[in-house]
Motif scaffolding. Sequence first.
Motif, PDB file in Angstrom:
ATOM      1  N   HIS A  26       0.839  -1.208   0.000  1.00  0.00           N
ATOM      2  CA  HIS A  26       0.000   0.000   0.000  1.00  0.00           C
ATOM      3  C   HIS A  26       0.867   1.249   0.000  1.00  0.00           C
ATOM      4  O   HIS A  26       0.621   2.192  -0.774  1.00  0.00           O
ATOM      5  N   LEU A  27       1.894   1.288   0.842  1.00  0.00           N
ATOM      6  CA  LEU A  27       2.791   2.442   0.897  1.00  0.00           C
ATOM      7  C   LEU A  27       3.503   2.633  -0.436  1.00  0.00           C
ATOM      8  O   LEU A  27       3.626   3.762  -0.937  1.00  0.00           O
ATOM      9  N   LYS A  28       3.983   1.554  -1.010  1.00  0.00           N
ATOM     10  CA  LYS A  28       4.707   1.611  -2.288  1.00  0.00           C
ATOM     11  C   LYS A  28       3.803   2.160  -3.390  1.00  0.00           C
ATOM     12  O   LYS A  28       4.192   3.070  -4.135  1.00  0.00           O
ATOM     13  N   ALA A  29       2.590   1.618  -3.490  1.00  0.00           N
ATOM     14  CA  ALA A  29       1.672   2.042  -4.548  1.00  0.00           C
ATOM     15  C   ALA A  29       1.278   3.502  -4.381  1.00  0.00           C
ATOM     16  O   ALA A  29       1.195   4.259  -5.358  1.00  0.00           O
ATOM     17  N   HIS A  30       1.034   3.927  -3.144  1.00  0.00           N
ATOM     18  CA  HIS A  30       0.617   5.303  -2.899  1.00  0.00           C
ATOM     19  C   HIS A  30       1.737   6.279  -3.245  1.00  0.00           C
ATOM     20  O   HIS A  30       1.499   7.330  -3.853  1.00  0.00           O
ATOM     21  N   ALA A  31       2.970   5.942  -2.866  1.00  0.00           N
ATOM     22  CA  ALA A  31       4.097   6.822  -3.168  1.00  0.00           C
ATOM     23  C   ALA A  31       4.326   6.932  -4.668  1.00  0.00           C
ATOM     24  O   ALA A  31       4.536   8.029  -5.201  1.00  0.00           O
ATOM     25  N   GLU A  32       4.282   5.799  -5.373  1.00  0.00           N
ATOM     26  CA  GLU A  32       4.560   5.808  -6.809  1.00  0.00           C
ATOM     27  C   GLU A  32       3.483   6.528  -7.604  1.00  0.00           C
ATOM     28  O   GLU A  32       3.737   6.994  -8.715  1.00  0.00           O
ATOM     29  N   ALA A  33       2.275   6.629  -7.031  1.00  0.00           N
ATOM     30  CA  ALA A  33       1.188   7.334  -7.716  1.00  0.00           C
ATOM     31  C   ALA A  33       1.236   8.842  -7.475  1.00  0.00           C
ATOM     32  O   ALA A  33       0.500   9.594  -8.120  1.00  0.00           O
ATOM     33  N   HIS A  34       2.096   9.290  -6.556  1.00  0.00           N
ATOM     34  CA  HIS A  34       2.198  10.714  -6.261  1.00  0.00           C
ATOM     35  C   HIS A  34       2.745  11.452  -7.487  1.00  0.00           C
ATOM     36  O   HIS A  34       3.663  10.972  -8.149  1.00  0.00           O
ATOM     37  N   PRO A  35       2.190  12.623  -7.802  1.00  0.00           N
ATOM     38  CA  PRO A  35       2.656  13.361  -8.992  1.00  0.00           C
ATOM     39  C   PRO A  35       4.162  13.596  -9.022  1.00  0.00           C
ATOM     40  O   PRO A  35       4.766  13.625 -10.097  1.00  0.00           O
ATOM     41  N   ALA A  36       4.778  13.750  -7.857  1.00  0.00           N
ATOM     42  CA  ALA A  36       6.213  14.020  -7.825  1.00  0.00           C
ATOM     43  C   ALA A  36       7.035  12.847  -8.343  1.00  0.00           C
ATOM     44  O   ALA A  36       8.151  13.037  -8.825  1.00  0.00           O
ATOM     45  N   LEU A  37       6.487  11.631  -8.257  1.00  0.00           N
ATOM     46  CA  LEU A  37       7.191  10.453  -8.763  1.00  0.00           C
ATOM     47  C   LEU A  37       6.573   9.931 -10.057  1.00  0.00           C
ATOM     48  O   LEU A  37       7.281   9.380 -10.898  1.00  0.00           O
ATOM     49  N   ALA A  38       5.264  10.114 -10.211  1.00  0.00           N
ATOM     50  CA  ALA A  38       4.581   9.569 -11.384  1.00  0.00           C
ATOM     51  C   ALA A  38       5.102  10.184 -12.678  1.00  0.00           C
ATOM     52  O   ALA A  38       5.040   9.558 -13.742  1.00  0.00           O
ATOM     53  N   ASP A  39       5.638  11.394 -12.614  1.00  0.00           N
ATOM     54  CA  ASP A  39       6.146  12.064 -13.823  1.00  0.00           C
ATOM     55  C   ASP A  39       7.522  11.558 -14.259  1.00  0.00           C
ATOM     56  O   ASP A  39       7.965  11.850 -15.365  1.00  0.00           O
TER      57      ASP A  39
END
Length: 251
Positions: free
Chosen positions: A113-126
């Motif tokens: 859950h933590l991994k998926a939430h972080a990777e979906a953040h705009p700062a990383l998703a770009d």
Amino acid sequence: METLAFGIDFGTTNSIVSAWGDYVRQALQKDEPLAFWNTTGGRPRPHPSVVWYRPDASPVVGHQAREQMQAYEGMGHAFVRSVKRKLGRNQDVELTGGLRKPAYEIAAEVFKHLKAHAEAHPALADLSGDQGKVKDCVVTVPVSFNGQQRRDIRLAMEHASLRLRCFIHEPFAALIGHFYNSATKLQSLRGQRVLVFDWGGGTLDVCIAEVNQDGSRILELAHDGIEDRAGDDFDQKLMTAVKHKFLQKSG
């Protein structure tokens, strides 16, 4: 651009992941880590370390799981809280319908859950390719965690496709997080020793750290902890006391 560094605080009550690196400094225009908070309901908060297994055995983690405990507990639903306290005991956790799981598999759902939430953040998703993927991590642990408990953390991380770089004691990590600033770092504590008191949901930990004379380095000199004076224990004592008073009054 340097590789992003990730840290995970896997807590008994709440958990969170943060990132650090040149990209973070550019994205935030600040010299501080980026913490991936749960913003469900418009309120930033850490992610509750609660796993909800629905009747089809599919897991839901975090704020949504904690919200539904009162409505669905029982009725073919299972809620696992404080799974961190069950790690390293070689005992499966009983869910519903005879289903049992090792504690590390349940903990793995929190890491996923933590991994998926972080990777979906705009700062990383770009970020392109694997640049924004959470892989190698530093993870905090209580000072009293033994080899079996640390092994279960590793297994949980492997199930979540994460690689452990190293463990760091929770109170020492709290000290670093509280005082870190690239402009001043630990200048305010030069040549001093400090006692860190970390009262968590599962353990109560302390450590003594020392900062060298020029404020450039910090060392952990000693640590200790106890496992039966933490937040969960006080919650249980308070609930028992309230139930007792209610029964006395209402009969």
